[in-house]
Write an enzyme that holds these catalytic residues in place. Structure first.
Site, mmCIF file in Angstrom:
data_model
loop_
_atom_site.group_PDB
_atom_site.id
_atom_site.type_symbol
_atom_site.label_atom_id
_atom_site.label_comp_id
_atom_site.label_asym_id
_atom_site.label_seq_id
_atom_site.Cartn_x
_atom_site.Cartn_y
_atom_site.Cartn_z
ATOM 1 C CB SER A 158 47.073 32.914 47.473
ATOM 2 O OG SER A 158 46.804 32.924 48.853
ATOM 3 C CE LYS A 196 43.285 34.779 47.670
ATOM 4 N NZ LYS A 196 43.574 33.517 48.348
#
Lengths: 238, 238
Positions: A158, A196
Site C-alpha cells: 500500500s 499509511k
DNA sequence: AATATAACCATACATAAGTATAGATCAAGC
DNA sequence: GCTTGATCTATACTTATGTATGGTTATATT
C-alpha cells in the site's frame, strides 16, 4: 611516575600496527594483561604478570611495562597498586579475542572497524562515484534504539510509491501525535493495523496509501484511532 | 576472605530490583565504584571510596562492601589490593550511565537492550499487528560489515520502481560477477557510475533502470564495464 | 665499534591498602 | 523490649605490591 606519554596515535589502525610490531615477550605481557583483566575483573599485579610468563622478577615486568607505556599501549597511576590499564583503543582491539580460559595466547587482533558499515561515497547516474575522504559510519541500530524505536516487518504494497515494499522493515518511533504527511503505524477501531500517510482534517483523520490502486481511509474524529508511532526509518534486505 | 556468596540471582531484573532496594548509602557506594572503575580503568581502594562519600574510615566502606557482597552485587579477592569488582550483570546495568565527571550520582540504570533495535512483529493492512513473542534483533551493521560490504548514498530516481529513492543508502557487496536481475553498482567506460538492474545477453550487457521514463543502457561486451558490486541492502531515514 | 633495545637477574625500601578488633547510635520490625 | 540492619567511629596489624638501584647477556642498527 607519570601517566601516559605523548601519544601520537590517532586511529585504531595505528594501535593495530603498534601491537603487530611488538617484540615477542612484550606482546605476551600485553596479551596476559588483557586476559587477566577479563578473567578477574581487576588489574593484575606485577607479580601475577611475572608468574604468568614465567619470570622470577617483578622488575622484568616493570621494564616490559615501561616499554609498552612508551609505545602508548598501557598506562598506570604511579605508586598505586593494581592501577595498570590497557589504553582504551588497545583494550577494544584485544577484547573480543580474550577467552575465559588459562591461555594467554591471543591470536591476531581483530579491528573494530570490521564490525562497522562505512558510507564510502555518493553515487549518481551520469557521474562517477563521489568518494568520501573520511568514510562515516552508518549508525542504525543504536541510533534508533536510543530514541525508543522498534521495527516492524511490512506485508503488502500500500505504500509502494513511497518506496516501502513488501517485506521491508519499517523503523517506528512511538509518537501519538503525528504531523500531517507523516507515515504512521495506525490501529483502527476494528482492531486492524496499517501503515499509511497521515493527515488531520477538520472533522476527520485521513490515512492515505501510496499506491494509486488503493483508496484513503477516512476516520471520523469521534472514532477510536490509535497512532502507534511514526515511521522514521526503513531497512530492506535484497 | 571468600569470593562471592551463594548468588541466587538469575536475571538482569533480579539485579535491577536488588539495586533499586538498596539503602541510600549502599547505593552511593555502588555508584561510586562504577564511576571510579570507568574513570580510572582500575578498581578503587577502600580509601578512595571513603573519600568519595566523605567518611573518615575505611572500615565503614568495608562494611558497606560486606553488605553489597552479601547481596551479590560486588565481589573481591581476599587480601588483594584493588581487587574489587562489580558483578557482571550489575556492571552492565550501571555501565552506560556512568559519566566521566565528578558526580557519583547515577540515575536509574539502563539496560543494554536499549541499544538494540527489536523487530516487534509484522504489520499487514487489514490485519492487526502480528506480534513476535521473542522479538529478534535487527542486525544490520555488523552483518554486512562482516561480509565486506560498504554503503553508498544514492542520488537520483532511476531505480524508484525498485523502491530505491533519492537519498537512500544502498549497501553494496563487492562482487564482479552478478547474476541476471541483480541490482548492481556499475562503472562505465566513460568513467560514470550508476545503480541499475543487470542482465547479461549474448553479445552485450544491459543495465536496466526501474523508472519507466528512462531507457536501458546497452554495453557491448568488448567494452570496458566494471561491476563494483551488487546491492544487498538498503537503508532510508525518513 | 658504539649505541639502543630486548630480556633477564638480584636485593632493599617504602607504603598503599586490606583486615582485625572494638565501639557507638539510630531505625525498623517482631 | 529485643533483635537486626544500617551507618558511623577509632586504633593496630600485616603484607601485597610498586619502586629504586644495580647488574648481565644477546641482538639489531648506525
Amino acid at each position: 611516575m607519570n601517566n601516559i606519554e605523548n601519544n601520537e596515535f590517532v586511529s585504531a589502525s595505528d594501535y593495530y600496527q603498534a601491537i603487530e610490531g611488538l617484540p615477542k615477550r612484550q606482546r605476551e605481557v600485553l596479551n596476559l594483561i588483557a586476559v587477566l583483566i577479563k578473567r578477574n575483573g581487576y588489574s593484575p599485579s606485577l607479580a601475577e604478570l611475572a608468574e604468568g610468563i614465567n619470570v622470577r622478577n617483578r622488575m622484568t615486568i616493570n621494564q616490559h611495562l615501561e616499554a609498552l607505556k612508551r609505545k602508548g599501549l598501557v598506562s598506570w597511576s604511579a605508586n598505586l597498586k593494581r592501577s595498570l590499564k590497557l589504553t582504551d583503543a588497545v583494550a577494544e582491539l584485544l577484547n573480543d579475542q580474550v577467552e575465559d580460559n588459562n591461555s594467554n595466547t591471543i591470536p591476531f587482533p581483530k579491528s573494530k572497524s570490521e564490525y562497522e558499515l562505512n558510507v564510502m561515497g555518493t553515487i549518481s547516474a551520469g557521474s562517477g562515484i563521489d568518494a568520501i575522504e573520511n568514510p562515516e559510519k552508518l549508525d542504525i541500530e543504536s541510533y534508533y534504539a536510543k530514541i525508543g524505536c522498534y521495527a516492524l516487518k511490512v506485508k503488502g504494497d500500500s505504500m509502494i510509491d513511497a518506496g516501502i515494499n513488501d517485506g521491508d522493515y519499517v523503523i517506528v518511533k512511538p509518537n501519538p501525535s503525528p504531523n500531517n504527511g507523516d507515515i504512521v503505524v495506525a490501529l483502527l477501531e476494528d482492531g486492524t493495523a496499517t501503515v499509511k500517510r497521515f493527515y488531520k482534517e477538520s472533522n476527520s483523520f485521513k490515512l492515505v496509501p501510496e499506491n494509486p490502486s488503493m483508496n484513503p481511509i477516512i476516520i471520523d474524529k469521534s472514532s477510536n484511532l490509535t497512532i502507534q508511532g511514526i515511521v522514521v526509518g526503513l531497512f530492506r534486505q535484497f
